[in-house]
Scaffold this active site. Structure first.
Site, PDB file in Angstrom:
ATOM      1  N   PHE A  14     -36.819 -13.597 -20.908  1.00 56.23           N
ATOM      2  CA  PHE A  14     -36.700 -15.076 -20.682  1.00 56.23           C
ATOM      3  C   PHE A  14     -36.183 -15.798 -19.049  1.00 56.23           C
ATOM      4  CE2 PHE A  14     -33.655 -18.725 -21.470  1.00 56.23           C
ATOM      5  CZ  PHE A  14     -34.288 -19.859 -21.187  1.00 56.23           C
ATOM      6  N   ILE A  15     -35.012 -14.961 -18.894  1.00 55.25           N
ATOM      7  CA  ILE A  15     -34.487 -15.667 -17.510  1.00 55.25           C
ATOM      8  C   ILE A  15     -35.139 -14.772 -16.127  1.00 55.25           C
ATOM      9  CG2 ILE A  15     -32.212 -15.638 -16.218  1.00 55.25           C
ATOM     10  CD1 ILE A  15     -31.222 -16.060 -19.131  1.00 55.25           C
ATOM     11  N   ASP A  34     -39.466  -3.363 -16.435  1.00 53.23           N
ATOM     12  CA  ASP A  34     -39.288  -3.919 -17.894  1.00 53.23           C
ATOM     13  C   ASP A  34     -39.720  -2.990 -18.956  1.00 53.23           C
ATOM     14  OD1 ASP A  34     -39.744  -6.076 -20.297  1.00 53.23           O
ATOM     15  OD2 ASP A  34     -38.544  -7.500 -18.903  1.00 53.23           O
ATOM     16  N   SER A  37     -39.917  -4.526 -24.566  1.00 50.54           N
ATOM     17  CA  SER A  37     -39.150  -4.842 -26.189  1.00 50.54           C
ATOM     18  C   SER A  37     -39.457  -6.084 -26.592  1.00 50.54           C
ATOM     19  CB  SER A  37     -38.497  -4.030 -26.958  1.00 50.54           C
ATOM     20  OG  SER A  37     -37.111  -4.054 -25.643  1.00 50.54           O
ATOM     21  N   LEU A  77     -30.738  -7.715 -15.455  1.00 45.39           N
ATOM     22  CA  LEU A  77     -30.892  -8.019 -16.747  1.00 45.39           C
ATOM     23  C   LEU A  77     -31.847  -7.554 -18.127  1.00 45.39           C
ATOM     24  CD1 LEU A  77     -31.314 -10.551 -13.716  1.00 45.39           C
ATOM     25  CD2 LEU A  77     -32.152 -11.820 -15.819  1.00 45.39           C
ATOM     26  N   ALA A  78     -31.857  -6.838 -18.224  1.00 42.68           N
ATOM     27  CA  ALA A  78     -32.507  -5.670 -19.003  1.00 42.68           C
ATOM     28  C   ALA A  78     -31.357  -5.337 -20.022  1.00 42.68           C
ATOM     29  CB  ALA A  78     -33.201  -4.910 -18.698  1.00 42.68           C
ATOM     30  N   TYR A 144     -22.053  -7.075 -29.449  1.00 36.97           N
ATOM     31  CA  TYR A 144     -22.527  -7.316 -28.009  1.00 36.97           C
ATOM     32  C   TYR A 144     -21.716  -8.091 -27.134  1.00 36.97           C
ATOM     33  CZ  TYR A 144     -25.461 -10.548 -25.115  1.00 36.97           C
ATOM     34  OH  TYR A 144     -26.038 -11.313 -23.866  1.00 36.97           O
TER      35      TYR A 144
HETATM   36  C1  UD1 Z   1     -24.020 -18.496 -27.810  1.00 37.90           C
HETATM   37  C2  UD1 Z   1     -25.509 -16.809 -27.830  1.00 37.90           C
HETATM   38  C3  UD1 Z   1     -24.645 -16.054 -27.749  1.00 37.90           C
HETATM   39  C4  UD1 Z   1     -23.318 -16.244 -27.536  1.00 37.90           C
HETATM   40  C5  UD1 Z   1     -22.510 -16.776 -27.372  1.00 37.90           C
HETATM   41  C6  UD1 Z   1     -21.130 -16.484 -27.109  1.00 37.90           C
HETATM   42  C7  UD1 Z   1     -27.595 -17.973 -27.870  1.00 37.90           C
HETATM   43  C8  UD1 Z   1     -28.927 -18.245 -28.297  1.00 37.90           C
HETATM   44  N1  UD1 Z   1     -26.909 -16.631 -28.509  1.00 37.90           N
HETATM   45  O1  UD1 Z   1     -24.284 -17.739 -29.493  1.00 37.90           O
HETATM   46  O2  UD1 Z   1     -25.874 -14.733 -27.323  1.00 37.90           O
HETATM   47  O3  UD1 Z   1     -22.680 -15.028 -27.875  1.00 37.90           O
HETATM   48  O4  UD1 Z   1     -23.442 -17.987 -27.034  1.00 37.90           O
HETATM   49  O5  UD1 Z   1     -20.338 -17.786 -27.088  1.00 37.90           O
HETATM   50  O6  UD1 Z   1     -27.391 -18.572 -26.689  1.00 37.90           O
HETATM   51  N2  UD1 Z   1     -27.070 -24.219 -34.577  1.00 37.90           N
HETATM   52  C9  UD1 Z   1     -27.827 -25.188 -35.706  1.00 37.90           C
HETATM   53  N3  UD1 Z   1     -29.151 -24.972 -36.826  1.00 37.90           N
HETATM   54  C10 UD1 Z   1     -29.712 -23.658 -35.985  1.00 37.90           C
HETATM   55  C11 UD1 Z   1     -29.225 -23.155 -34.750  1.00 37.90           C
HETATM   56  C12 UD1 Z   1     -27.656 -22.704 -34.472  1.00 37.90           C
HETATM   57  O7  UD1 Z   1     -26.345 -26.137 -36.478  1.00 37.90           O
HETATM   58  O8  UD1 Z   1     -31.089 -23.519 -36.012  1.00 37.90           O
HETATM   59  C13 UD1 Z   1     -25.422 -24.749 -34.403  1.00 37.90           C
HETATM   60  C14 UD1 Z   1     -25.083 -22.779 -34.710  1.00 37.90           C
HETATM   61  O9  UD1 Z   1     -24.575 -23.441 -35.941  1.00 37.90           O
HETATM   62  C15 UD1 Z   1     -23.877 -23.037 -33.428  1.00 37.90           C
HETATM   63  C16 UD1 Z   1     -25.117 -23.786 -31.694  1.00 37.90           C
HETATM   64  O10 UD1 Z   1     -25.701 -25.051 -32.666  1.00 37.90           O
HETATM   65  O11 UD1 Z   1     -22.735 -23.987 -33.621  1.00 37.90           O
HETATM   66  C17 UD1 Z   1     -25.244 -23.419 -31.393  1.00 37.90           C
HETATM   67  O12 UD1 Z   1     -25.904 -22.322 -31.771  1.00 37.90           O
HETATM   68  P1  UD1 Z   1     -27.019 -20.633 -31.046  1.00 37.90           P
HETATM   69  O13 UD1 Z   1     -28.006 -21.214 -29.834  1.00 37.90           O
HETATM   70  O14 UD1 Z   1     -26.954 -19.929 -31.835  1.00 37.90           O
HETATM   71  O15 UD1 Z   1     -25.413 -19.998 -29.636  1.00 37.90           O
HETATM   72  P2  UD1 Z   1     -24.401 -19.603 -30.136  1.00 37.90           P
HETATM   73  O16 UD1 Z   1     -23.714 -19.446 -31.484  1.00 37.90           O
HETATM   74  O17 UD1 Z   1     -23.171 -20.566 -29.251  1.00 37.90           O
END
Ligand code: UD1
Length: 310
Positions: A14-15, A34, A37, A77-78, A144
């Site tokens: 993606f990035i 890459d 996967s 980035l991998a 992670y």
């Molecule tokens: C993100 C990163 C993660 C990292 C973390 C560090 C992404 C995809 N993930 O997680 O790799 O470890 O930051 O802080 O960028 N939500 C909903 N409904 C949904 C999906 C999500 O309400 O269908 C809410 C979640 O509960 C959360 C927020 O949206 O509160 C953001 O969720 P998400 O995009 O999964 O990212 P992070 O949890 O912040």
């Protein structure tokens, strides 16, 4: 040092694929390593023929050696970017995220190349202190996050031990075209856009008051380019906007923009969720000259356009 050739590990992701496009536009010779996967050839369709692609693992010494040959900057980035997977299979994910970073650093050292490491705000863990500054003690709560922090430590150690010009970029919540909407681990914006375009309900975990610092993928690319050009010595930089948006507002705006009549619903809070996340962007501004340019409305509109036409 003038840079002609660069390596992007994870360049089909993606990035990574956005970064590859930008590096080519800067007139650089780009090689991608890459294992496909999670990356895909579709992500590189626009640059087919213009970029050297090596299909191989970051853990394969000959593949990374070949990919890095002649490179003067390595963008690493991998990684396996799934937090839940790092909890389920910490040893396997450690191989890729820690050993893989070390392999990339070694290849970089052999070539005398700069090193730009893609790290994550996950290194901060769930401490409530805001905004997150690089001076705070990192306290990761997932394998992670611990792996990204280990990578950052190696980046610093290689800079100190070998004089390598290197830095780590701590990405906050990245979104934009090509984030895989079918993955259960995709970010909330991508998930909401996909559902909203299909006219499905959007589900908020919890009351929706949680906030995040969403950064558009093109801004993340810009931070990488600036990091390549800056003089760095192993330090870490936040890459975010410095502003945050709550999930309730996000869901409402996306449902409205998509215009398919989606309803916003609430479900139980997600286990392990943090309440608020926002970066202090001042170190990256001062040392790299980085300032995010794409605001949340603009970024959502661009991403929506991408999913609409795709
Ligand atoms: C993100 C990163 C993660 C990292 C973390 C560090 C992404 C995809 N993930 O997680 O790799 O470890 O930051 O802080 O960028 N939500 C909903 N409904 C949904 C999906 C999500 O309400 O269908 C809410 C979640 O509960 C959360 C927020 O949206 O509160 C953001 O969720 P998400 O995009 O999964 O990212 P992070 O949890 O912040």
């Amino acid at each position: 040092m003038s840079i002609k050739r660069v390596l992007v590990t994870g360049g089909a992701g993606f990035i990574g694929s956005h970064l590859v496009e930008r590096l080519l536009a800067e007139g650089l010779e780009v090689t991608v390593l890459d294992d496909f996967s999670t990356g895909s050839t579709k992500n590189l369709a626009s640059v087919e023929g213009a970029v050297g692609v090596i299909r191989g693992s970051i853990l394969d010494a000959s593949a990374i050696g070949e990919a890095a040959r002649g490179a003067k900057c390595v963008f690493h980035l991998a990684a396996i970017v799934s937090v839940p997977r790092s909890v389920q299979e910490p040893l396997l994910v450690d191989e890729v995220n820690c050993r893989g970073t070390l392999m990339a650093l070694e290849a970089s050292r052999r070539e005398g190349a700069k090193f730009v490491f893609s790290s994550s705000a996950a290194v901060y863990g769930d401490s409530p202190e805001l905004p997150k500054t690089e001076a705070m003690a990192p306290e990761p709560v997932s394998p992670y996050g611990a792996q990204k922090l280990a990578g950052e430590a190696y980046v610093r150690a290689y800079a100190a031990s070998f004089g390598m010009e290197a830095c780590s970029l701590r990405y906050f919540n990245v979104y934009g075209p090509r984030q895989d909407p079918t993955s259960p681990y995709s970010g909330v914006i991508t998930k909401f856009l996909r559902s909203a375009l299909a006219g499905e309900d959007l589900t908020i975990f919890g009351d929706g008051s949680q906030t995040r610092d969403f950064v558009y993928v093109q801004d993340v690319v810009e931070a990488n380019i600036l990091a390549m050009r800056a003089r760095t010595c192993g330090e870490a930089f936040n890459v975010g906007t410095g502003a945050s948006v709550d999930i309730e507002r996000l869901a409402g705006e996306i449902a409205q923009e998509a215009g398919q009549g989606s309803i916003v619903r609430h479900a139980a809070p997600r286990a392990g969720d943090i309440e608020h996340s926002r970066c202090d962007p001042s170190r990256a501004a001062r040392d790299l000259g980085f300032r995010s340019k794409v605001g949340i409305e603009e970024g959502i509109a661009r991403t929506l356009e991408y999913f609409r036409s795709g």
